[in-house]
Design a protein around this motif. Structure first.
Motif, PDB file in Angstrom:
ATOM      1  N   THR A  44      31.708 -71.203   2.050  1.00 35.64           N
ATOM      2  CA  THR A  44      30.874 -71.239   3.254  1.00 35.64           C
ATOM      3  C   THR A  44      29.420 -71.430   2.867  1.00 35.64           C
ATOM      4  OG1 THR A  44      32.357 -69.834   4.551  1.00 35.64           O
ATOM      5  CG2 THR A  44      30.062 -69.928   5.252  1.00 35.64           C
ATOM      6  N   SER A  45      28.767 -72.432   3.449  1.00 34.02           N
ATOM      7  CA  SER A  45      27.349 -72.684   3.222  1.00 34.02           C
ATOM      8  C   SER A  45      27.081 -72.799   1.722  1.00 34.02           C
ATOM      9  CB  SER A  45      26.522 -71.594   3.901  1.00 34.02           C
ATOM     10  OG  SER A  45      25.195 -71.992   4.099  1.00 34.02           O
ATOM     11  N   ILE A 145      36.477 -75.702   3.180  1.00 38.25           N
ATOM     12  CA  ILE A 145      35.036 -75.617   3.430  1.00 38.25           C
ATOM     13  C   ILE A 145      34.829 -75.459   4.932  1.00 38.25           C
ATOM     14  CG2 ILE A 145      32.870 -76.914   3.373  1.00 38.25           C
ATOM     15  CD1 ILE A 145      33.800 -78.075   0.702  1.00 38.25           C
ATOM     16  N   THR A 146      34.087 -74.436   5.308  1.00 39.44           N
ATOM     17  CA  THR A 146      33.952 -74.087   6.718  1.00 39.44           C
ATOM     18  C   THR A 146      32.732 -74.735   7.369  1.00 39.44           C
ATOM     19  OG1 THR A 146      32.605 -72.122   6.315  1.00 39.44           O
ATOM     20  CG2 THR A 146      35.006 -71.846   6.240  1.00 39.44           C
ATOM     21  N   ALA A 147      32.827 -74.966   8.673  1.00 42.05           N
ATOM     22  CA  ALA A 147      31.716 -75.467   9.478  1.00 42.05           C
ATOM     23  C   ALA A 147      32.024 -75.127  10.931  1.00 42.05           C
ATOM     24  CB  ALA A 147      31.538 -76.972   9.293  1.00 42.05           C
ATOM     25  N   PRO A 155      35.249 -73.420  15.469  1.00 45.18           N
ATOM     26  CA  PRO A 155      35.268 -73.435  14.008  1.00 45.18           C
ATOM     27  C   PRO A 155      36.042 -74.626  13.462  1.00 45.18           C
ATOM     28  CG  PRO A 155      35.814 -71.257  14.860  1.00 45.18           C
ATOM     29  CD  PRO A 155      35.841 -72.186  16.026  1.00 45.18           C
ATOM     30  N   VAL A 156      35.611 -75.108  12.315  1.00 37.48           N
ATOM     31  CA  VAL A 156      36.249 -76.233  11.636  1.00 37.48           C
ATOM     32  C   VAL A 156      36.478 -75.844  10.182  1.00 37.48           C
ATOM     33  CG1 VAL A 156      35.995 -78.627  10.901  1.00 37.48           C
ATOM     34  CG2 VAL A 156      35.148 -77.927  13.140  1.00 37.48           C
ATOM     35  N   SER A 157      37.621 -76.227   9.642  1.00 42.07           N
ATOM     36  CA  SER A 157      37.900 -76.023   8.224  1.00 42.07           C
ATOM     37  C   SER A 157      38.250 -77.371   7.608  1.00 42.07           C
ATOM     38  CB  SER A 157      39.072 -75.042   8.033  1.00 42.07           C
ATOM     39  OG  SER A 157      38.738 -73.759   8.513  1.00 42.07           O
ATOM     40  N   PHE A 158      37.418 -77.837   6.697  1.00 45.41           N
ATOM     41  CA  PHE A 158      37.657 -79.101   6.010  1.00 45.41           C
ATOM     42  C   PHE A 158      38.421 -78.856   4.715  1.00 45.41           C
ATOM     43  CE2 PHE A 158      33.488 -80.041   8.140  1.00 45.41           C
ATOM     44  CZ  PHE A 158      33.952 -81.017   9.011  1.00 45.41           C
ATOM     45  N   ASP A 159      39.360 -79.755   4.387  1.00 43.57           N
ATOM     46  CA  ASP A 159      39.992 -79.758   3.075  1.00 43.57           C
ATOM     47  C   ASP A 159      40.282 -81.211   2.699  1.00 43.57           C
ATOM     48  OD1 ASP A 159      42.331 -80.534   4.438  1.00 43.57           O
ATOM     49  OD2 ASP A 159      43.225 -78.542   4.339  1.00 43.57           O
ATOM     50  N   ARG A 160      40.985 -81.424   1.603  1.00 39.12           N
ATOM     51  CA  ARG A 160      41.182 -82.798   1.133  1.00 39.12           C
ATOM     52  C   ARG A 160      42.099 -83.615   2.027  1.00 39.12           C
ATOM     53  NH1 ARG A 160      45.731 -83.384  -2.505  1.00 39.12           N
ATOM     54  NH2 ARG A 160      46.833 -81.410  -2.821  1.00 39.12           N
ATOM     55  N   ALA A 169      31.560 -82.665   3.831  1.00 40.17           N
ATOM     56  CA  ALA A 169      32.031 -81.323   4.187  1.00 40.17           C
ATOM     57  C   ALA A 169      31.019 -80.264   3.758  1.00 40.17           C
ATOM     58  CB  ALA A 169      33.395 -81.062   3.547  1.00 40.17           C
ATOM     59  N   VAL A 170      30.512 -80.378   2.534  1.00 43.10           N
ATOM     60  CA  VAL A 170      29.534 -79.413   2.036  1.00 43.10           C
ATOM     61  C   VAL A 170      28.233 -79.521   2.825  1.00 43.10           C
ATOM     62  CG1 VAL A 170      28.118 -78.755   0.045  1.00 43.10           C
ATOM     63  CG2 VAL A 170      30.542 -79.310  -0.267  1.00 43.10           C
ATOM     64  N   ALA A 171      27.795 -80.741   3.104  1.00 37.32           N
ATOM     65  CA  ALA A 171      26.556 -80.927   3.863  1.00 37.32           C
ATOM     66  C   ALA A 171      26.661 -80.306   5.251  1.00 37.32           C
ATOM     67  CB  ALA A 171      26.233 -82.413   3.971  1.00 37.32           C
TER      68      ALA A 171
END
Length: 285
Positions: A44-45, A145-147, A155-160, A169-171
């Motif tokens: 996260t962040s 990776i959360t956003a 809420p959103v959860s990114f993965d591959r 995703a990180v940005a």
């Protein structure tokens, strides 16, 4: 629950928080415990940056880069934007009824800021994030990776498997400064607005969970919202997970919080994390 399944939770905490996370992981690595092999890593962040960095570089490599001296640059005191941001967060939280209402208000403010901007920030931010990552590819092992979706406040959860580049995703997960980050037609804000800076609840169902929290598990949101780290840890333990939480030592707290974006403190934060990691009595993970 999968037997012996492990989850590593890397919490947010700004530039010094990222350095401390790298230091902790490197310290554990040097005493024989490689936590980067976890079945799931949640970032996260600032923790999302660490998760992506650890996917393509060894802990010793990242630690060496983190403790390297950073040239001083002229400009305003680095803690001023953080203090302004914290004051704004506290004001919005005080006027919100619950975490969903808080997210809606933060998303609305982000959308308003985006409408008033020239639209150049996302590309600029992406370039900065890309320079921090050893490689721009998702690892084979599972990383979340959360956003937060700025348009829906969900809420959103990114993965591959999300179809989103890991740099994007990180940005998105680190977009906590007011403007939302654009991915295609979508707009996203910092993963810390999902629930808390750790989002440890995403580790539910894993046998062992290690939470590294640069902010010490502190939360600006009221305890009754049930989103703070202690509440998340209680829920994980109630579900059968064995949870270990690591926070900075009392003597190192000056490196975080209001000083979280002071890049000049990164070497000290990384060293503090490394020393702490070497001294932790974690025999297995």
């Amino acid at each position: 629950m999968n037997t012996s399944s492990t989850a590593l939770v890397l919490g947010g905490g700004g530039s010094t928080g990222n350095a401390w996370l790298i230091g902790i992981v490197a310290g554990l690595f040097d005493v024989g415990l490689d936590v980067t092999s976890a079945d799931l890593t949640i970032g996260t962040s600032a923790g999302s940056t660490a998760a992506a960095q650890l996917a393509d570089a060894t802990p010793p490599e990242l630690f060496a880069a983190s403790v390297a001296p950073i040239p001083q640059r002229p400009g305003p005191p680095p803690n001023r934007p953080v203090n302004d941001h914290l004051a704004r967060l506290q004001s919005v939280i005080a006027s919100s009824s619950d975490v969903a209402d808080w997210r809606r208000r933060m998303c609305l403010a982000a959308l308003e800021a985006d409408a008033a901007s020239d639209g150049a920030w996302s590309e600029q931010w992406r370039s900065i994030v890309a320079m921090r990552l050893p490689a721009a590819r998702w690892p084979e092992r599972r990383v979340i990776i959360t956003a937060v979706d700025a348009r829906t406040a969900e809420p959103v959860s990114f993965d591959r498997h999300s179809g989103v580049d890991i740099v994007d995703a990180v940005a998105a997960s680190c977009a906590g400064g007011g403007l939302p980050y654009r991915i295609g037609d979508g707009l996203y804000i910092d993963g810390g607005y999902r629930a808390n800076a750790e989002n440890a609840d995403l580790a539910a169902g894993f046998d062992r969970v290690l939470v590294l929290s640069p902010l010490g598990g502190r939360s600006l949101t009221p305890p009754e919202w049930g989103t703070n780290l202690p509440a998340q840890v209680d829920a994980l333990r109630a579900g059968g997970s064995r949870v270990e939480v690591v926070v900075p030592l009392d003597g190192d707290e000056h490196l975080f919080g209001a000083n979280a974006m002071n890049v000049a403190l990164r070497p000290a934060a990384a060293q503090a994390g490394y020393d702490q990691g070497c001294a932790l009595e974690l025999k297995e993970f």
